[in-house]
Design a protein around this motif. Structure first.
Motif, PDB file in Angstrom:
ATOM      1  N   LEU A  41      42.510  37.273  37.317  1.00 36.82           N
ATOM      2  CA  LEU A  41      43.080  36.659  35.676  1.00 36.82           C
ATOM      3  C   LEU A  41      43.752  35.419  35.646  1.00 36.82           C
ATOM      4  O   LEU A  41      43.717  35.632  34.338  1.00 36.82           O
ATOM      5  N   ASP A  45      40.576  35.075  29.575  1.00 36.08           N
ATOM      6  CA  ASP A  45      40.008  36.722  29.031  1.00 36.08           C
ATOM      7  C   ASP A  45      38.234  36.226  29.452  1.00 36.08           C
ATOM      8  O   ASP A  45      37.722  37.601  29.425  1.00 36.08           O
ATOM      9  N   LYS A  47      36.689  36.324  31.465  1.00 39.28           N
ATOM     10  CA  LYS A  47      36.338  36.839  33.417  1.00 39.28           C
ATOM     11  C   LYS A  47      36.729  37.963  33.717  1.00 39.28           C
ATOM     12  O   LYS A  47      36.998  38.725  34.944  1.00 39.28           O
ATOM     13  N   THR A  48      37.014  38.789  31.931  1.00 37.62           N
ATOM     14  CA  THR A  48      37.172  40.227  32.259  1.00 37.62           C
ATOM     15  C   THR A  48      36.244  40.590  31.799  1.00 37.62           C
ATOM     16  O   THR A  48      35.962  40.783  30.356  1.00 37.62           O
ATOM     17  N   ASN A  49      35.702  42.249  32.021  1.00 43.76           N
ATOM     18  CA  ASN A  49      34.054  43.012  31.344  1.00 43.76           C
ATOM     19  C   ASN A  49      35.115  44.323  31.515  1.00 43.76           C
ATOM     20  O   ASN A  49      34.885  45.125  32.653  1.00 43.76           O
ATOM     21  N   ILE A  66      42.128  43.223  25.096  1.00 41.12           N
ATOM     22  CA  ILE A  66      41.352  41.853  26.838  1.00 41.12           C
ATOM     23  C   ILE A  66      42.484  41.738  27.133  1.00 41.12           C
ATOM     24  O   ILE A  66      42.922  41.877  28.506  1.00 41.12           O
ATOM     25  N   ARG A  70      44.336  42.946  30.829  1.00 36.32           N
ATOM     26  CA  ARG A  70      44.662  41.873  32.300  1.00 36.32           C
ATOM     27  C   ARG A  70      45.684  42.081  32.514  1.00 36.32           C
ATOM     28  O   ARG A  70      46.892  42.131  33.650  1.00 36.32           O
ATOM     29  N   PHE A 125      38.739  48.401  39.119  1.00 33.50           N
ATOM     30  CA  PHE A 125      38.157  48.048  38.809  1.00 33.50           C
ATOM     31  C   PHE A 125      37.409  47.171  39.775  1.00 33.50           C
ATOM     32  O   PHE A 125      38.032  47.742  40.924  1.00 33.50           O
ATOM     33  N   LEU A 134      35.778  40.315  36.810  1.00 39.54           N
ATOM     34  CA  LEU A 134      36.539  41.565  36.882  1.00 39.54           C
ATOM     35  C   LEU A 134      35.911  42.583  36.144  1.00 39.54           C
ATOM     36  O   LEU A 134      35.049  42.052  34.731  1.00 39.54           O
ATOM     37  N   LEU A 136      35.625  45.721  34.832  1.00 40.57           N
ATOM     38  CA  LEU A 136      37.029  46.832  33.946  1.00 40.57           C
ATOM     39  C   LEU A 136      36.105  48.100  34.505  1.00 40.57           C
ATOM     40  O   LEU A 136      35.066  48.626  33.803  1.00 40.57           O
ATOM     41  N   CYS A 139      40.804  52.380  32.646  1.00 41.08           N
ATOM     42  CA  CYS A 139      41.788  52.096  32.111  1.00 41.08           C
ATOM     43  C   CYS A 139      42.760  52.941  30.803  1.00 41.08           C
ATOM     44  O   CYS A 139      42.155  52.444  30.007  1.00 41.08           O
TER      45      CYS A 139
END
Length: 143
Positions: A41, A45, A47-49, A66, A70, A125, A134, A136, A139
């Protein structure tokens, strides 16, 4: 339906043989160390899907970007509680990811009520097999 999909998560186990409802409980957990997820984290940003269509829809309903997602995940890991771990499938034909689920209770201002209300969030996640992303899966506010 028989599952021919691969595991794309960092967890080393094998996905279930049958797709069923798209989820299958994993008895051990949590699967991912909190420190590892927090380190991802902190990387930014990119690094997050949002990995499933339902997650994209849920995040849209919350009007989160996003960065909000996070931050919610960070709070869930540090202030929330671990619920369980389970295999989740992206589509009926795969791929699969082994996921950890957390619940977070958070007080937020509600403009319609003119007061703070307690909201219960649920986040699910996985860390990708590469260890650099990461995914997701869910959420949303709990019903």
């Amino acid at each position: 339906m028989v599952n021919n999909a691969l595991n794309i998560s960092a967890y080393e186990g094998l996905p279930p043989a049958e797709v069923g409802n798209g989820r299958s409980r994993i008895r051990s957990g949590p699967l991912y160390e909190v420190a590892d997820v927090l380190a991802l984290l902190a990387q930014g940003d990119n690094k997050t899907n949002l990995w499933t269509r339902k997650c994209v829809q849920d995040v849209g309903r919350l009007a989160f970007d996003i960065a909000d997602v996070r931050e919610l995940l960070k709070q869930a890991l540090t202030k929330g509680e671990y619920i369980n771990s389970e295999w989740c499938v992206q589509k009926p034909t795969g791929p699969w990811a082994a996921c950890d689920s957390y619940r977070l209770l958070r007080d937020e201002w509600n403009d319609n009520s003119y007061k703070h209300l307690r909201y219960e969030y649920y986040v699910k996640f996985a860390i990708a097999k590469t260890g650099k992303l990461l995914l997701l899966v869910s959420c949303h506010l709990s019903q």
